[in-house]
Design a protein around this motif. Structure first.
Motif, short mmCIF file in Angstrom:
data_model
loop_
_atom_site.label_atom_id
_atom_site.label_comp_id
_atom_site.label_asym_id
_atom_site.label_seq_id
_atom_site.Cartn_x
_atom_site.Cartn_y
_atom_site.Cartn_z
N LEU A 1 0.82 -1.22 0.00
CA LEU A 1 0.00 0.00 0.00
C LEU A 1 0.85 1.26 0.00
N GLN A 2 2.13 1.12 0.35
CA GLN A 2 3.02 2.28 0.38
C GLN A 2 3.62 2.56 -0.98
N GLU B 1 10.98 1.78 4.45
CA GLU B 1 10.02 1.05 5.27
C GLU B 1 9.47 -0.16 4.51
N SER C 1 2.34 3.02 -4.01
CA SER C 1 1.73 4.04 -4.87
C SER C 1 2.29 5.41 -4.55
N GLU C 2 2.36 5.70 -3.25
CA GLU C 2 2.89 7.00 -2.85
C GLU C 2 4.38 7.10 -3.18
N GLN D 1 -1.69 -1.29 -7.07
CA GLN D 1 -1.00 -0.23 -6.32
C GLN D 1 0.23 0.25 -7.07
N MET E 1 4.38 7.97 -6.82
CA MET E 1 3.83 9.30 -7.07
C MET E 1 4.76 10.39 -6.58
N ASN F 1 10.14 10.55 1.26
CA ASN F 1 9.76 9.46 0.36
C ASN F 1 10.73 8.29 0.49
N ASN G 1 9.83 6.23 3.36
CA ASN G 1 8.71 5.36 2.99
C ASN G 1 9.23 4.13 2.22
#
Lengths: 481, 1052
Positions: A43-44, A113, A46-47, A202, A50, A107, A110
């Motif tokens: 789920l992380q 992570e 996509s960001e 995603q 982006m 980013n 993220n």
């Protein structure tokens, strides 16, 4: 009296139980945000994609560099005017690129992570090697841009949060080595996870296509090896090999297509719609004009107008009346994180410098760029005919075409090329902004200043930043020959 | 105290009253000079019967023969007179210090002279309530050590009240409000953050009607507030609302008051009306943002738009002598040709505001029941079209003395408050009003193309909105419904100990409110908001507060020379909140601006709960009514801190010594009262701790004036990432240590009262978001760091200059000199941002007073000369300290007097020094709009300074315009001294003779009428933001206003 004692005792009990640690833990439970390990890593992604595109590849770096590269003109009587007029403080201030400094490292946290959850086997993320590779590709790309923009950067000690609040700087040479090895790891992980679809939808770049990610890893390897050409002239054959590998895998271009121009806007469009700070540059128009480039009329918003860089009067115009590239007015145009045309330009450059035939690569590069632009306007003019019309590639033609192609949204790479060629003593695109030198003083930044958060929060960054004027004198390692 | 005790004993025997013959008593109460004493309480000893003397000092009541009347009045000695048909009582002034009762922490009533710390209180009649709806405005200039910064003249504008400087760099510095014993939240629902977009948010003290206030006690020092624990480190404002008068009243007292006033801008921006729109003297430009164009009178000769010249317009329409062609007029459907003239665009746009306050209050005290009921309405129309406020409130209060042992009662307040506001700074509309070219008829030219409301007509075509269009189409609204109040029961058991009383009190309170905010921007607002958007958001709070106290009070010793007061208590405060935000964008069609007409949506909603449980105790010991020692302690348990750091203990000790009780000083004619006081206290503040978390980001800020990308994406994808703030797991409470010394001196029978207080406040381990290098992966860490100190001198002088039967004259001076210094932030961190743009910003900077302005400065050489490049000023590489915001000192002066039935009171404020960033002045200079710019529109000049390239004096000639723009493009040029002298309030009251048992008083008032300020063009008391930066950063804020009005009060 017994009654009173009973009342007092029961009240005391009630009150005491109202403030036990467990009770207060329960009360302080965060109902607004998920805890880190509750969020599955996919789920992380996509960001992560982006943010890389919207914030780092495009965003503030690209907006400012478009003026420095003369790929667009900075106008609007404000920050981009100051940039266009090479106002020293606009370029040296640590506040100018603070937002992107912070967001890019944010980013990267993220991305790290994602990597942590997979490598430490946090339940729900076990064995997702495809996703691991994707995160590594993104990590390499983000660190690549950071070091290209700022030179020596926090790398090995970065992203440790409270564990290291003042990370030391790593030499650019070491960051480059790290980027290449991260990409090698990514390639290995794509091999291990080639049958997985951990990210699925995603993955807003490739929809989970591991092959495309693998091609991206090779393409990035080719790019970062090529960046070192001025200081490591023997990288060319490796560049060619890696670029060819990406081509072999059918690289389609690393892009975000999510924009629709209504509720989700391409960053360049959002920038222009918000600020009117950009206009068409005469430097680009001049290159387009001679070979009758079919993109020219779109570049000038079909006005035929473009403006000379460094013109004070033009840079003050704030009413949005100046021509700017029409594609920015769409809002729905795709965003390049690494374009297909760049891969072919890299391949062509390597082949040319290795004295090999680069015609196919060059034509594919040009044709890809041109057809992408024409496609935005449903223009049926033949891109391939135009590419053929340019004839056999030369380094000059190649860099002119790459420069024009990258005026769309790859200003960061154009800046890297301009500096690398200068280091190599080559000049194909000639910058004309008279304010690059002012009263005999260089006002063309050789790099971009560190972010303000580093300058005020990290003595290591502060020491390297000084008063900010180092950006005019100190070249980055790859461009310092 | 003693009197109260007697009264209490009197009531004690109510039940045992004997049936005896009643007689009608007529009486008069006068003072020694023979003047009637109005409002004296006449009580029949041993009964609950009583009355109050009227305006002529007369009273009537029936009492039993053989009884005794107890006649009392504040400031006079109580007398007892046997009951007879005609009574004539003469009250003697109490030359001793008044036994003044002060409500201190937790509602503990104490003699003022027993306090070891400074307390200042304001009574209802001392507040400047007319012509304003805000409590903060009503107390401005009337207190020492209390900084009241109002944000603007807009209806419902927020105000920042800070007592004795800040204690938190970036957190809450506002005091705790306690209304009738119940803590009431007054922070704004939302902070304005950097305060550069959107409209102001009212702070929730707006829910308190100033007319309901009976007294305000300000507990400034931490020793005064320590009993309130963790929430009281910023001081406490204790409000007691109006209740029934003492004594027994046969009929209710009804008060109706109303006041009406008109507002106009306190200082109107007068722009230059010589030069037209454009960016150069040679060319008119009908779309430029600036007014650097040709002279307005030369417009007919403009080569492109002039009616005298040959150009495309005259070719089409023929020559138009003396006229010019305005393309915006044509776009709006008018004749493009117009004769140039200057319009007063600012005066046209700013309207006359209107404020109405009406209050009805009924109160009575009868048979041990004391009740008060109130209804009020405040209605305001702002000076900016479409803005305003409407507040309705009602309240009820009952105190019931059931019997000698039991008391009960409740207090309930309800208010509904709707505010329509105006956005500032980047979303400002005032910039468009101020910068509108003088020759452009902003009001007269329609604000949109005929038939297409989404296509605005404005002199400039950018991201700014036509203010008239804005007023007709957009809305920034706030709507709050709130109820707060409490119910209590008191139990006072009979004690076997003589001279001791013990009282238990249980009080349960609620504070419940829902605030709905809506920001509606219609289709066509700006280029980036073509489709328009709507954001409906808000908060709901439910606060439950329970307070249980036991109070032991008594005297002991051979001569009862020892006094003891012990309070033990427990407080539970539990707060549940819900926060929501629904956003819709791109309306389907105009004129239906609801979320249902939007085509895309995002929403968020969450709940949060916080709890504080405190145990506290206080012990006061007095000796010979001259030495007073108080020790307090409180332990709080707070949910918002990490496990293991939730329990904090706060001690305080204070000592008061009435040294004039010493035999040598007693009954001194010059110094009739003198007290020294000293105190020490420690209090803390908790942080809002979370475990590290993820969130769903969005894109906006920076260059973007809207949110171009938000999740979920059009394809339905949503995502998460780590939040940019890391929480220190070792977080501990921040600690404020306070030392206070002071003296209260009364001279000449208390005709002159002097109070002086010095306080030193040391804050360490501040909890704040320490900015960290982005390369750590985070941008800030919530942790303990930093030191801050405040040294404050407060002096208040209260002089009854003239005092006679028919006239008096009183002067009150409140002087405060405060130094609030940031000693250090975090290691390596020199300053942190409180708000503003990329630059300039309001910051807290180590080694500087708090806060300061930080931004681009002029590049200068060591001698301070400007270093010029190409003949023009340059900017420094990085932001610098541009000045300290806090003033050198502030003084509030109240001067008032009475002649017979006419009284006049005035309130003045004098602020010396202090700085602010005034973006409006600076930008209007840059735009060539100010009168100050007039000398710079034409011609060339050689700027004084050193040419950086040659190192010699500059010789390069530049246009005056270039210089003026270069100069006013650097933030340092926008820094102004905020010193001012202001007549805040002038009220003239006439008390009419009593007519048909009705007291009528008429008053006229003017607020904020005279201003001498160093700041040009604007009132310095208007700025951006509702948080710590408020008052120091201005950019297109709503201007401040002056009020003129009058009112009536009926009492019967």
């Amino acid at each position: 009296m017994r009654k009173h004692i009973l009342i007092i005792l029961s009240v005391t009990f009630l009150v005491l139980s109202a403030c036990t640690e467990d009770m207060l833990d329960k009360i302080n439970k965060d109902k607004q945000h998920p805890s880190p390990d509750a969020v599955p890593a996919y789920l992380q992604l996509s960001e992560a994609i982006m943010s890389t595109g919207f914030g780092t590849v495009s965003g503030d770096y690209a907006f400012y560099l478009s003026s420095l590269n003369e790929q667009e003109i900075g106008v609007g009587n404000n920050q981009l005017m100051q940039a266009e007029l090479r106002n020293s403080s606009e370029w040296t201030a640590s506040t100018t690129f603070n937002n992107v400094w912070n967001s890019t490292y944010g980013n990267l946290l993220n991305i790290r992570e994602i990597i942590r959850k997979i490598t430490t086997e946090v339940p729900g993320n076990v064995g997702q090697y495809d996703l691991l590779g994707m995160a590594q590709v993104l990590e390499a790309l983000n660190f690549g841009i950071l070091t290209d923009m700022h030179g020596d950067i926090p790398y090995s000690e970065a992203l440790k949060g409270q564990g290291n609040l003042q990370p030391a700087l790593d030499a650019q040479k070491d960051v480059y080595a790290g980027i290449i090895s991260t990409l090698d790891e990514a390639i290995a992980n794509f091999e291990r996870g080639k049958d997985l679809i951990s990210a699925g939808k995603q993955d807003i770049a490739f929809g989970g296509d591991v092959n495309q990610w693998k091609a991206t890893a090779y393409a990035l390897k080719a790019r970062y090896l090529l960046h070192k050409l001025a200081v490591e002239p023997n990288v060319l054959s490796q560049v060619e090999t890696n670029a060819a590998e990406a081509v072999k895998l059918g690289f389609k271009g690393f892009t975000v297509q999510e924009f629709n121009g209504v509720t989700c806007d391409n960053p360049w469009s959002a920038f222009i719609w918000s600020r009117n700070y950009t206009a068409s540059s005469l430097t680009v128009a001049n290159i387009m004009e001679a070979p009758d480039d079919p993109r020219l009329s779109y570049y000038t918003y079909e006005t035929g107008e473009s403006y000379d860089p460094g013109n004070e009067e033009i840079s003050q115009v704030a009413d949005g009346s100046l021509a700017f590239p029409a594609w920015y007015d769409l809002g729905s145009q795709p965003l390049h994180l690494f374009s297909k045309s760049e891969l072919y330009f890299i391949l062509a450059e390597a082949q040319l410098r290795l004295s090999k035939d680069a015609t196919d690569a060059f034509r594919t590069a040009v044709e890809t760029s041109v057809s992408e632009i024409l496609g935005l306007f449903d223009d049926n003019t033949s891109a391939s005919e135009y590419a053929e019309s340019l004839g056999a590639p030369t380094l000059k033609k190649l860099f002119e075409q790459k420069y024009v192609a990258q005026s769309y949204d790859e200003q960061v790479e154009a800046y890297n090329d301009l500096r690398r060629l200068k280091a190599m003593g080559e000049a194909y695109v000639v910058l004309t902004n008279p304010r690059n030198t002012q009263s005999g003083i260089n006002r063309y930044p050789e790099r971009l200043p560190y972010g303000n958060s580093g300058v005020i929060g990290n003595p290591n960054v502060k020491a390297a930043y000084g008063d900010g004027t180092y950006i005019y004198s100190q070249k980055t390692w790859v461009n310092d020959k | 105290m003693k009197r109260k005790l007697t009264m209490f004993l009197v009531l004690f025997f109510i039940g045992t009253g004997l049936a005896v013959a009643q007689t009608q008593v007529r009486g008069t109460v006068t003072d020694e000079a023979g003047d009637p004493v109005i409002g004296a309480t006449i009580q029949v000893k041993g009964t609950s019967q009583g009355t109050v003397s009227d305006i002529d000092g007369h009273f009537n009541l029936s009492a039993s023969v053989g009884g005794t009347l107890v006649i009392s009045y504040v400031g006079y000695r109580t007398v007892e007179i046997p009951v007879s048909a005609n009574v004539s009582a003469v009250l003697k002034e109490d030359t001793e210090m008044l036994e003044e009762i002060v409500v201190t922490a937790m509602g503990i009533r104490r003699d003022r002279k027993a306090l070891g710390y400074a307390v200042q209180d304001l009574k209802s009649e001392q507040l400047s309530k007319s012509g304003t709806t805000s409590l903060a405005n009503a107390i401005q200039g009337k207190l020492t050590g209390v900084d009241v910064r109002q944000s603007s003249g807009a209806p419902g504008a927020s105000a920042q009240i800070v007592i004795r400087g800040a204690r938190s760099f970036d957190g809450n510095n506002q005091p705790l409000y306690v209304v009738d014993g119940m803590p009431v939240n007054t922070s704004a629902d939302f902070s304005t953050g950097n305060s550069i977009t959107g409209a102001n948010y009212a702070d929730r003290s707006i829910d308190i009607n100033p007319e309901d206030v009976e007294t305000i006690n300000v507990l400034k020092g931490q020793a005064a507030s320590a009993l309130y624990g963790i929430r009281a480190s910023n001081g406490v404002i204790v409000i007691t609302t109006k209740r029934g008068l003492g004594g027994n009243m046969s009929k209710p007292a009804v008060t109706v008051s109303t006041n009406l006033s008109a507002q106009k801008v306190s200082r109107k921006f007068e722009r230059q009306d010589v030069y037209a729109q454009g960016n150069g003297i040679s060319a008119y430009n009908p779309t430029a943002s600036m007014s650097w164009g040709p002279k307005i009178s030369d417009l007919p000769n403009d080569p492109v738009y002039g009616g005298n010249a040959t150009n495309s317009y005259t070719n089409r329409d023929g020559k138009r002598e003396g006229q010019y062609y305005n393309t915006q007029r044509a776009k709006a459907g008018l004749d493009g040709w117009t004769t140039p003239q200057a319009y007063d665009n600012v005066g046209d746009f700013l309207e006359t505001g209107f404020t109405e306050n009406t209050n009805l209050n009924i109160s009575q005290s009868i048979n041990g029941i004391n009740y008060s009921f109130g209804l009020n309405n405040s209605y305001q129309e702002g000076i900016i079209p479409s803005t305003g406020m409407n507040r309705w409130g009602t309240r009820g209060l009952v105190d019931w003395k059931i019997n000698s042992q039991w008391n009960t009662g409740f207090s309930m307040n309800y208010s509904s408050n709707k505010i329509i506001g105006t956005p500032g700074a980047n979303d400002g509309i005032m910039n468009v009003v101020y910068s509108a070219p003088a020759e452009y008829d902003l009001k007269g030219i329609p604000n949109h193309v005929p038939g297409d409301v989404t296509n605005q007509v404005l002199f400039r075509v950018t991201s700014f909105v036509n203010p008239y269009w804005w007023a007709e189409n957009n809305e920034y609204s706030q709507h709050t419904n709130r109820a707060f109040g409490n119910a209590y029961v008191e139990f006072q058991p009979k004690l076997s100990l003589e001279n001791f009383t013990l009282k238990f009190r249980e009080q349960g309170g609620l504070d419940i409110w829902t605030s709905d905010y809506s920001t509606v921007r219609a289709m066509g607002t700006t280029t980036s908001l073509k489709g328009g958007d709507i954001e409906n958001y808000g908060r709901q709070h439910n606060v439950f507060n329970n307070l249980l106290t036991a109070n032991l009070d008594g005297r002991f010793g051979a001569n009862e020379e020892w006094g003891l007061n012990v309070v033990l208590g427990n407080e539970v405060n539990d707060e549940n909140m819900r926060v929501w935000d629904y956003y819709g964008s791109n309306f389907n069609f105009p004129d239906f601006l609801t979320i249902g007409n939007a085509t895309s949506y995002t929403a968020s909603e969450y709940t949060r709960r916080e709890r504080t449980v405190g145990f506290f105790g206080s012990a006061s010991l007095s000796w010979e009514d001259q030495l007073y020692l108080t020790v307090t302690g409180r332990n709080d348990y707070v949910s918002t801190m990490p496990r293991g750091s939730r329990s904090f203990f706060y001690p305080s000790v204070s000592l008061g010594w009435e040294f004039t009780r010493l035999s040598g000083l007693h009954n001194n004619n010059v110094l009739n009262y003198g007290k020294l006081r000293a105190s020490f206290a420690q209090v803390g503040q908790a942080g809002s701790f979370y475990n590290n978390f993820y969130y769903t980001p969005g894109y906006g800020g920076g260059f973007y004036t809207y949110t171009p990308v938000s999740y979920p994406l059009p394809s339905g994808i949503s995502t998460f990432m780590p939040y940019s703030r890391v929480y220190d797991e070792g977080l501990k409470p921040q600690n404020t240590t306070n030392y206070e010394l002071g003296a209260d001196l009364h001279f000449f029978k208390s005709r002159i009262k002097l109070e002086y207080t010095y306080s030193y406040q040391n804050v360490k381990d501040q909890i704040f978001s320490v900015p960290v290098d982005g390369s750590t992966g985070y941008q800030e860490m919530l942790t303990n760091a930093g030191k801050m100190q405040t040294r404050a001198h407060e002096l208040s002088v209260n002089a009854a200059i003239l005092q006679a039967k028919d006239y008096d004259l009183n002067l009150v001076i409140n002087f405060t000199k405060m130094k609030n210094e940031v000693i250090e932030l975090a290691p390596g961190v020199e300053s942190i941002m409180l708000g503003g743009f990329v630059e300039p910003q309001i910051r807290a900077q180590a080694g500087s007073t708090y806060p300061n302005i930080y931004g681009n400065a002029f590049k200068r050489d060591a001698a301070g000369n400007l270093l010029l490049l190409n003949g023009l000023p340059q900017v420094t590489g990085d932001s610098r300290d541009l000045g300290n915001c806090s003033p050198d000192f502030v003084t509030g002066i109240t001067l008032g007097g009475r002649f017979k039935r006419v009284s006049l009171s005035t309130t003045w404020s004098w602020q010396q020094g202090g700085k602010m960033y005034h973006g409006t002045n600076m930008t209007m200079n840059y735009f060539g709009v100010t009168k100050e710019s007039l000398p710079y529109h034409e011609g060339t000049m050689v700027v004084d300074g050193i040419d950086e390239t040659t190192g010699k004096a500059n010789t390069k000639e530049v246009s005056k315009q270039s210089y003026y723009q270069a100069y006013n493009n650097i933030s340092e040029s926008g820094i102004y001294d905020t010193g001012f002298v202001k007549l805040r309030d002038l009220t003239l009251t006439y008390q009419l003779p009593k007519m048909c048992a009705v007291d009528i008083s008429v008053h006229g008032f003017a607020r904020n009428v005279l201003l001498w300020a160093k700041l040009p063009n604007f009132d310095p008391e208007s700025s951006q933001g509702n948080n710590n930066m408020s008052g120091y950063f201005e950019r297109f804020s709503v201007p401040n206003t002056s009020s003129y009005g009058g009112g009536l009060t009926f009492t019967f």
